[in-house]
Design a protein around this motif. Structure first.
Motif, mmCIF file in Angstrom:
data_model
loop_
_atom_site.group_PDB
_atom_site.id
_atom_site.type_symbol
_atom_site.label_atom_id
_atom_site.label_comp_id
_atom_site.label_asym_id
_atom_site.label_seq_id
_atom_site.Cartn_x
_atom_site.Cartn_y
_atom_site.Cartn_z
ATOM 1 N N ARG A 108 -9.308 9.400 -11.984
ATOM 2 C CA ARG A 108 -8.176 8.755 -12.630
ATOM 3 C C ARG A 108 -7.139 8.225 -11.636
ATOM 4 O O ARG A 108 -6.619 7.142 -11.796
ATOM 5 N N ASN A 109 -6.848 9.016 -10.639
ATOM 6 C CA ASN A 109 -5.756 8.643 -9.749
ATOM 7 C C ASN A 109 -6.210 7.848 -8.536
ATOM 8 O O ASN A 109 -5.589 7.896 -7.494
ATOM 9 N N MET A 168 -3.620 5.631 -6.343
ATOM 10 C CA MET A 168 -2.637 6.391 -5.574
ATOM 11 C C MET A 168 -3.323 7.224 -4.497
ATOM 12 O O MET A 168 -2.792 7.422 -3.407
ATOM 13 N N ASN A 169 -4.528 7.714 -4.804
ATOM 14 C CA ASN A 169 -5.260 8.469 -3.792
ATOM 15 C C ASN A 169 -5.581 7.612 -2.584
ATOM 16 O O ASN A 169 -5.442 8.061 -1.445
#
Lengths: 292, 337
Positions: free
Chosen positions: A90-91, A94-95
């Motif tokens: 999901r992230n 940003m990761n």
């Protein structure tokens, strides 16, 4: 006035090149690359060692820097992003942002460790200046600009006409769909990230006479290219070209009227204001995941 | 298992759990508070003062990053603004020191609210970049307003306590600040406000349609988080004695971020633990120099790839393993009898 425009063009050309690479990576891989400045920095080192160390022809130096950057980029994709892609869900965006921050820390400190904190610069690749209608600029700047224009043109043709370029664009539109029609994502990702890093390194090598090689010279460039990207909207490759020139223009105007020290404050304030009115950037419409 | 936030056993008082004081954290705080009894080595004390400052900053960062899901990539700039404000108030305006600290907190809180306003319509990487641009502009301002800030060579400030008092007063002051902020943030995050934050992080439109005023909460969150940065910054400058524009650059933010992510985002306590463990280790070895940054970077990459939830995730996994096993055994013994 003409002077300002020409200076802005010369300044903006390389910003455009950097931003095109960044934008490509964002559009195709959905990666927010904050190590782009460090790839530029590596390019300045490539340029320096090829030109001063090996005494090669400048153009050969540029090609070597492009190749070196491509190799490093491809390696980054294989070593870092592909394991992340397997695990992160999901992230993801940003990761990648944090991951590239870590990468930039490693590259910056690594070069400091290897080469120390000293400046390695050259006065010029090509001696002399070019004069045009009462305006003169050093040959290096003009050649760097020409390189930027040529590379961007080649990339545009590559993306629009060649089979592989079209595959890259297909992936940027819909990765799953592209996979369905038999495009090998892995290869696309490697080439895209390699190209982007290659462009950054090329820009670094071409501008070596303006910014000498030292470990933290990428920071300024990184933020300039992100300003361009945010300004025109993420993942908008065509817009990045215009955006680069625009940012170049902003900075030149500021240097002309307010002094070089205020260029950051001025350019950033303008961008912040633009973002307030147009949160998706100047030309941003259906931006992929502007909220994620 | 009444509530997840409680410690190892479900019997832990809920009131304490809501303040974030799980058994582990209580032990950690008591040990750290008692540390000066066993050592008066100024070097050790200084290390821990740094660790406390970093822990507090990481908590403040986590409050925005882990709860409303906006990575404030300009956090160190607010830390710097706090430092400059307090020092300038004390030195140029002859304000008493506590008022200087208060002024720093007030100004950074207001600036945080402004940033909150700027990022209302933005999300994800856009918001991060916005924070970043603002921080870059602040940094350039600090460099250019030479009359006010002393320009690139930095601004020196008076010390908070007299040199002959040693590090102890600093130690307990920043410890108290850290503890206070920890309790405060834990309280906030366990209240309905924390719930609202999480809802906004998941989907601000959905949160808005279920009656959460996301603009209000975003602004509150940003101003609290930035005020924390300002407070720590103000403490920092009266402790170290100098602040330069370069030290408020992104490298500082990245370090705070690394600490926060290694600890585990969205936990508050993870930041404290990781800072208390990592900062002394990494700061102590001065000869590490560049290796320190490389280590931070490497840790960050590894954590992102293999353990996105950080140390907190690891602890939770261990705990659920232990609890699961205990439950199984209990079940088995019940079945036998």
């Amino acid at each position: 006035m003409v002077n300002i425009l020409i200076t802005a063009l010369l300044r903006g050309g390389m910003y455009s090149l950097m931003a095109v690479g960044l934008s490509l990576v964002y559009g195709v891989m959905n990666v927010a690359n904050f190590a782009h400045g460090e790839q530029y920095m590596l390019g300045t080192y490539f340029g320096y060692f090829c030109f001063m160390g090996l005494g090669l022809n400048p153009f050969l130096c540029f090609i070597l820097a492009l190749g070196g950057g491509f190799f490093i980029g491809a390696l980054t994709e294989v070593v870092i992003f592909s394991p992340l892609r397997k695990r992160s869900g999901r992230n993801w965006l940003m990761n990648t942002f944090l991951l590239t921050l870590g990468l930039s820390m490693i590259l910056k400190s690594g070069t400091k460790l290897l080469f120390g904190n000293s400046y390695r610069g050259i006065t010029s690749y090509f001696k002399g200046t070019v004069s045009l209608a009462g305006f003169s600029a050093s040959k290096d700047r003009v050649i760097a600009f020409v390189i930027a224009v040529v590379v961007i043109a080649v990339v545009m043709v590559f993306l629009n006409k060649s089979k592989f370029g079209r595959a890259i664009r297909a992936v940027s539109m819909d990765a799953t769909g592209a996979q369905l029609v038999g495009i090998k994502l892995k290869r696309i990702y490697i080439v895209t990230f390699g190209l982007s890093c290659g462009f950054a390194a090329l820009a670094g090598a071409a501008l070596l006479s303006l910014t000498p090689a030292y470990p933290s010279n990428g920071t300024q460039v990184l933020y300039a290219s992100w300003v361009v990207l945010i300004l025109v909207g993420l993942g908008n490759v065509g817009g990045s070209i215009v955006g680069g020139i625009l940012v170049g223009l902003l900075e030149t105007i500021c240097i002309q009227y307010l002094g070089a020290a205020w260029q950051d404050v001025f350019a950033l304030s303008v961008v912040i204001l633009i973002l307030l009115v147009k949160p998706n950037g100047l030309f941003g419409k259906g931006v992929k995941s502007s909220v994620e | 298992m009444k509530s997840k936030v409680n410690g190892i056993s479900g019997r832990w008082p809920k009131a304490l759990g809501n303040l974030g004081l799980s058994p582990i954290m209580l032990i950690v705080f008591v040990v750290v508070a008692g540390l000066p009894l066993f050592t008066d080595n100024p070097f050790t004390l200084r290390l821990f003062i740094t660790a406390f400052m970093t822990a507090t900053l990481a908590m403040g960062f986590d409050f925005t990053n882990g709860y409303i899901g906006i990575c404030n990539f300009g956090y160190a700039a607010f830390w710097g603004v706090g430092a400059y404000t307090s020092a300038i108030l004390v030195k140029d305006f002859h304000v008493p020191l506590p008022l200087g600290l208060l002024g720093a907190v007030a100004l950074t809180a207001v600036m945080g609210a402004l940033i909150g306003c700027l990022t209302i319509r933005l999300g994800g990487i856009f918001a991060s970049c916005m924070c970043w641009f603002v921080s870059l502009a602040l940094l350039a301002l600090a460099r250019n307003l030479v009359d006010l800030t002393g320009g690139a060579s930095g601004y020196s400030a008076t010390f908070m306590f007299k040199p002959k008092m040693g590090y102890l007063p600093y130690y307990y002051l920043i410890f108290a600040v850290m503890l206070g902020i920890f309790l405060l943030l834990s309280h906030f995050t366990h209240s309905t406000m924390g719930l609202a934050f999480r809802a906004i992080a998941l989907d601000d439109k959905a949160a808005g349609s279920s009656g959460i005023n996301h603009i209000k909460y975003k602004i509150i969150n940003f101003s609290i988080s930035c005020a924390i940065a300002g407070l720590v910054g103000a403490f920092y400058i009266h402790f170290v004695g100098i602040m330069t524009p370069t030290s408020m650059s992104n490298e500082k933010t990245t370090e705070i971020m690394a600490i926060c992510f290694i600890g585990g985002r969205g936990t508050i306590w993870g930041s404290v633990i990781s800072s208390l463990v990592l900062t002394p280790i990494l700061e102590q070895a001065k000869d590490l120099l560049e290796w320190r940054q490389i280590l931070y970077g490497l840790l960050m990459i590894l954590i992102m790839i293999f353990y996105p939830r950080g140390m907190a995730g690891l602890v939770e996994k261990v705990r659920s393993l232990v609890l699961g096993k205990a439950r199984k055994e209990a079940g088995a013994s019940e079945a036998q009898s």
